[in-house]
Design a protein around this motif. Sequence first.
Motif, PDB file in Angstrom:
ATOM      1  N   TYR A  57       0.838  -1.139  -0.192  1.00 27.34           N
ATOM      2  CA  TYR A  57      -0.106   0.082  -0.161  1.00 27.34           C
ATOM      3  C   TYR A  57       0.917   1.028   0.265  1.00 27.34           C
ATOM      4  CZ  TYR A  57      -3.687   3.307   1.403  1.00 27.34           C
ATOM      5  OH  TYR A  57      -4.628   4.425   1.390  1.00 27.34           O
TER       6      TYR A  57
ATOM      7  N   LYS B  93       0.715   5.359   0.604  1.00 25.84           N
ATOM      8  CA  LYS B  93      -0.091   6.526   0.927  1.00 25.84           C
ATOM      9  C   LYS B  93       0.619   7.922   1.020  1.00 25.84           C
ATOM     10  CE  LYS B  93      -3.531   8.894   3.046  1.00 25.84           C
ATOM     11  NZ  LYS B  93      -4.698   9.136   2.300  1.00 25.84           N
TER      12      LYS B  93
ATOM     13  N   THR C 180       0.227   9.338   9.205  1.00 26.81           N
ATOM     14  CA  THR C 180      -0.148   8.669   7.970  1.00 26.81           C
ATOM     15  C   THR C 180       0.330   7.101   7.933  1.00 26.81           C
ATOM     16  OG1 THR C 180       0.718  10.780   6.812  1.00 26.81           O
ATOM     17  CG2 THR C 180       0.946   8.754   5.380  1.00 26.81           C
TER      18      THR C 180
ATOM     19  N   VAL D 195      -1.344   3.548   6.663  1.00 29.19           N
ATOM     20  CA  VAL D 195      -0.817   2.539   6.046  1.00 29.19           C
ATOM     21  C   VAL D 195      -0.911   1.224   6.759  1.00 29.19           C
ATOM     22  CG1 VAL D 195       1.468   1.472   5.214  1.00 29.19           C
ATOM     23  CG2 VAL D 195       0.688   4.210   4.605  1.00 29.19           C
TER      24      VAL D 195
END
Length: 688
Positions: free
Chosen positions: A40, A42, A63, A67
């Motif tokens: 992933y 971000k 953040t 994630v």
Amino acid sequence: MPELNKYNDKLVFGLDIGTRSIVGSVGYMEKNRFHVIAHYVKEHETRAMLDGQIHDIGKVSETISKVKKELEMQIQAPLKDVCIAAAGRVLKTITVHIDYELPAEQQINNEQVYSLDLMGVEKAYDIIREEDSDIKFYCVGYTVIKYYLNDYMITNLEGHKAKKISADVLATFLPEDVVDGLYTAVEEADLNVANMTLEPIAAINIAIPQNYRLLNIALVDVGAGTSDISITKDGSIIAYGMIPHAGDELTETLVSRYLVDFNTAETIKRASVLNKQISFKDIMGLKQKVSPQEVRETYAPTVEAMTREIADKIKELNGGKSVSAVFVVGGGGKVSGFTSSLAGYLDIPEERVALRGAEVLTEIDFIREGIKKDPLLVTPIGICLSFYDQKNNFIFVHINDERIKLYDNDKLTVTDAAMQIGFPNEDLFPKRGKELEFTVNGEKRMIRGLPGEPAIITINGEPANIHSKIIKNDRIYITESTMGTAAEATIDRLPEYKNSMTFIINGQSVICPCFVQVNGELKPGDYSISSGDAIEILNYYTVEQVLRFLDIEYDSMNIRLNNRTALLGDLVYENFNLDFEAFPDKTEDEIPVYEDDTEPSETGQPEISAAEAFHDTKPINSAITVIINNTPVILKNKNRYIFVDILDFYPFDTSVAGGSELITTINGERCDFTGVINNGDVLEIYWK
């Protein structure tokens, strides 16, 4: 996706905390292949990070939490431990020149080369501490760029003779606040740091296989804000560096050229890489269409400038020369013309500068659908793989009861721990006592002091040395090295010194003591030399001095030296012939008589030094009795007596050596042939 619950205890979570975005990957190792089951990306919502350094820990932690949450959903399991990396752009590189002056020309050994290296690293430490006195740094690696032998460049110092050795040392440091910031951001996201490495190392773990690292290769990771560089040679990473130019600079060129916002310019750049034509609206609302060729021509000058600077940095890190090949990773390196331009500035064939992408991920399986093999994945997956090495992490050790944190590059030794606490390099190695410097007949002479003892080192109570490897939780104790005894010497230990010299007087061999002048004054052989002394070994007498020594009243003499009429100031050297006879017209009344004004000693004989005897001309005819080797002997017909006079009365042949050393003593004390003797003295002379 297959059932993954059985792999939960084997999962590794790697997090690439970048300037623009945070990338997370989760996977496991099975049969020497790494399987990615979750991935992933971000992007930061604010500029919480600049140039790889966290500026807003709270925002970055938020953040990271997002994630983590997304990845937990993908794998349907909680994540507690994470592997992270410090950005190459936060590394600080210091290059220093260090000189090591040796006391005298000698053959260089491995210990001296190692000491020179450490002196360079210590000097780099001092420089970086002066520049940022409030920040603590960790040395994460160093390399010697060049060695010098007596100021001439050389590849290998060991085995050569030199008076001076030097080195150019490149050392790389990581600021503590960067490490602490990463740890804090991760911990606030409810994660524990399982392993920490450097981004350049993580990238190399994927991009450059171990067997390639024997070659001199550069890896260039072209990110958004910086281009990170690392160099391999002889199986190791020898240097790190970076330049503050990368993909964003190309994008900003398009922003200015086409009057668009940053995101649109980024889209235009990516389209040019894919060789696609693109339509867009500028900030004025006007619709435009550009070809990929036109876009490439727009950012070509920026690519040229960037690759030229990267090439210069590679050469600097590699000791002033190019490398054999370059691997390029990261999105910024994918733009047209990047690899060919870099090859040109490095003066190597174009095929030796290659973009590493899907081919370096051949041993990586992507179980989760939708993940494209791309150079952007090299660093985050490399961070995961670093977990299996358990290297390049921070460990804690105790040294002299102080707990310190060290960056573990799998090569940590006692020396690394000592430098981290500022333990002086000179206190690790034996220190020589103060040297003795003087001159002999105008030539400089130096005698080295004795070496002291090396530092006493133990690890967990066991004896160790500066090269001993250390691991986490070791307890190290260092007692500093000691200084040896200062140099000392007496005149009679000098190779030029002789106890006596022989003259031929009226056809007979006569042995006379040698005299030495120190700073203009006569000194005996047992004189202890001091630093700065100017010593003259006198290998001659004057005619006047010979006659004085023999108590001859030279005013009544006709003197010839080597069959020529002599003056009193003429020099008499070893084995010279000196002949004299009384003038025929002199009477006894005309011979001068000298009265003695010297204070008598308790023995009734006047006290006088050997130097005074060398000059004195006041005759006092007297006899004395001394004991020589347990035998009473009467000495007569001289005004005063020194040790050499006994050879006229006692049968001892000094011309035939009966041992390695001739021993002479007066009343049990060692002396030389100029030692003054008095009535009743006990003398010894024998070969040892």
